[in-house]
Design an enzyme around this catalytic site. Structure first.
Site, short mmCIF file in Angstrom:
data_model
loop_
_atom_site.label_atom_id
_atom_site.label_comp_id
_atom_site.label_asym_id
_atom_site.label_seq_id
_atom_site.Cartn_x
_atom_site.Cartn_y
_atom_site.Cartn_z
N GLY A 20 36.99 42.00 35.47
CA GLY A 20 37.74 41.04 36.24
C GLY A 20 38.56 41.58 37.40
O GLY A 20 39.15 40.81 38.14
N ASP A 21 38.61 42.91 37.57
CA ASP A 21 39.45 43.45 38.65
C ASP A 21 38.91 44.79 39.14
O ASP A 21 39.67 45.76 39.28
CB ASP A 21 40.90 43.60 38.16
N LEU A 22 37.61 44.83 39.44
CA LEU A 22 37.02 46.08 39.94
C LEU A 22 37.36 46.22 41.42
O LEU A 22 36.51 46.08 42.29
CB LEU A 22 35.50 46.09 39.72
#
Length: 372
Positions: free
Chosen positions: A224-226
Site C-alpha cells: 500500500g505504500d511502495l
C-alpha cells in the site's frame, strides 16, 4: 503514511520523544545499550536510527507508532508478522528485535505526566541501502520494482497466515485506494485553484468509472505504500553510465490492507513518477515488471490511469490537510507536492488514451526483449 484506522487523519497524535527518552526506552524495553542515535524523517510516526553496543544486530530503527494507530495492536501485530513472513520468504524486509519480555512490541507511555499518550514501540532491524528518491531511476530498477510489487502481494495473499490477518480489512482507511471518494471531506485544504478543480474531476471519474468495477478486480493484500522513500536499493554494478540496481530493503508496512493487485502497481507507478526525469514513461516499465509475475486483466488495465490519478489525489490532498494540522512537519508532509501537482496536471492534459498507449506499448516491448 498511515492516517488512523478511519478517514480521520486529524485524530493523529505524532510522538515527540527526545533522543534521551528514546535511548532510555531502548534500554528499558529491549535491554540494549544505545551507543549512537539520530532521528529519521517520518509522516505520522516517530523513527530513530540507533546503534547498540551488543546484542544481535548492531543497527536498528526504533519505531514509535502514533497514538491513534497504537490503539490497534492487532493491526500492528499483523503488519509485523507480515514483515517477518516476507523476510523468511527471502524478501528484504525488517524483522523485530524482541522486548525483554519476549514480545514483538510494547505499549509505552509518551511522557511522565498523568494522561500521557500511549505509543506502540518496536525495534526493527536496520536495512542498508539508498532510497530510490536519491538515485536516478532507469528502466532496469523500475522493472524490478514492478516485479517486487507483484511478487510481494502474491506471496502475502497466497501464503501468509496469522490470526491477526483479519485486521487488514480496514474499511474506511483513508489510504486504501478504494477510498478516493473520501477525499471530498478534506479537499477544502487545497483552497480554490486549478489544482482543486483537477482533483474534483479525479474524484468524480473515480466514483463513476472505478468504484463500479472493483468487484471485477482480483483481491489481495497490499503493502500500500511502495513509495520512493520506502524502497531501498544498492548498485550491483560498477558502471556509472548504466548502473544496475537491486532492491535491498522494503520499509513501512503501516498502510497494509486488503485491496486489489492493480492497486499496488498503480501506487508504485505514481510514486516512481515523482522523482523521474521522464515521469510519463515510468508506468510501462513498472507494468512490465509487474506483469512478468501477474498479468492484469482488461478491466484492471482499463482502470490504471484513474487509479494512478487517484493516488496522486490522495497524496496531495491528505498532505495539504495534515500540513495544516502539523505545520512544523510541513516540509516532509509535502514532499510529493513538489512535483506531484505538475505530473497530475500533465496526465490530465495528455488524457487517458495517450498515457495508457505509452504505458501499454512500453510494457508490450518487454515481451520481445529482456529488461534493459
Amino acid at each position: 503514511m498511515s492516517s488512523g484506522k478511519d478517514c480521520e487523519p486529524q485524530t493523529l497524535t505524532k510522538p515527540t520523544l527526545g533522543e534521551r527518552e528514546a535511548v532510555e526506552l531502548v534500554d528499558r524495553v529491549f535491554g540494549l545499550k544505545v551507543s549512537w542515535i539520530t532521528s529519521l524523517p517520518s509522516y505520522d510516526d516517530q523513527n530513530f536510527h540507533v546503534r547498540v553496543s551488543a546484542g544481535g544486530a548492531d543497527e536498528y530503527v526504533l519505531k514509535i507508532t502514533n497514538s491513534e494507530d497504537s490503539q490497534e495492536p492487532d493491526l500492528i501485530e499483523a503488519q509485523t508478522q507480515a514483515m517477518m513472513f516476507l523476510s523468511a520468504e527471502g524478501f528484504p524486509s525488517a524483522t523485530p528485535h524482541l522486548t525483554k519480555d519476549g514480545n514483538i512490541m510494547s505499549l509505552e507511555s509518551g511522557g511522565t505526566r498523568p494522561g500521557s499518550q500511549k505509543y506502540m514501540v518496536r525495534l526493527l532491524t536496520y536495512l542498508p541501502g539508498t532510497p530510490v528518491a536519491k538515485i536516478t531511476t532507469n528502466a532496469q530498477i523500475l522493472y524490478e520494482i514492478g516485479r517486487l510489487a507483484a511478487s510481494m502481494d502474491k506471496v502475502l495473499t497466497e501464503k501468509f497466515q496469522h490470526p491477526s490477518k483479519k485486521s487488514l480489512h480496514r474499511g474506511q482507511f483513508i489510504w486504501n485506494l478504494a477510498n478516493v471518494p473520501l477525499l471530498d471531506q478534506y479537499i477544502y485544504a487545497l483552497g480554490q485553484n486549478e489544482y482543486r478543480a483537477v482533483v474534483e474531476q479525479v474524484i468524480e471519474q473515480f466514483k463513476g468509472k472505478v468504484i463500479p468495477k472493483l468487484s471485477s478486480f482480483r483481491a489481495c493484500i497490499n503493502h500500500g505504500d511502495l513509495n520512493d522513500h520506502n524502497i531501498l536499493v544498492d548498485s550491483s554494478s560498477a558502471s556509472l553510465e548504466n548502473p544496475q540496481y537491486r532492491v535491498s530493503g522494503i520499509l513501512d508496512f503501516s498502510d497494509m490492507s486488503y485491496g486489489y493487485y492493480v492497486f499496488e502497481v498503480a501506487i508504485a507507478i505514481m510514486y516512481m513518477m515523482i522523482e523521474s526525469p521522464d515521469p510519463l514513461s515510468v508506468g510501462g516499465h513498472i507494468l512490465a515488471g509487474f506483469e512478468s509475475v501477474l498479468l492484469l486483466t482488461a478491466e484492471e488495465r482499463g482502470a490504471l490511469f484513474l487509479l494512478v490519478s487517484g493516488r496522486f489525489a490522495q497524496s496531495l490532498v491528505i498532505a495539504a490537510h495534515t500540513a495544516l494540522l502539523y505545520p512544523e512537519n510541513k516540509e516532509y508532509l509535502t514532499i510529493t507536492a513538489k512535483t506531484g501537482w505538475k505530473h497530475l496536471m500533465t496526465m490530465f492534459e495528455m488524457g487517458q488514451e495517450a498515457v495508457e498507449k505509452m504505458w501499454f506499448e512500453t510494457a508490450q516491448a518487454y515481451t520481445h526483449h529482456a529488461p534493459a
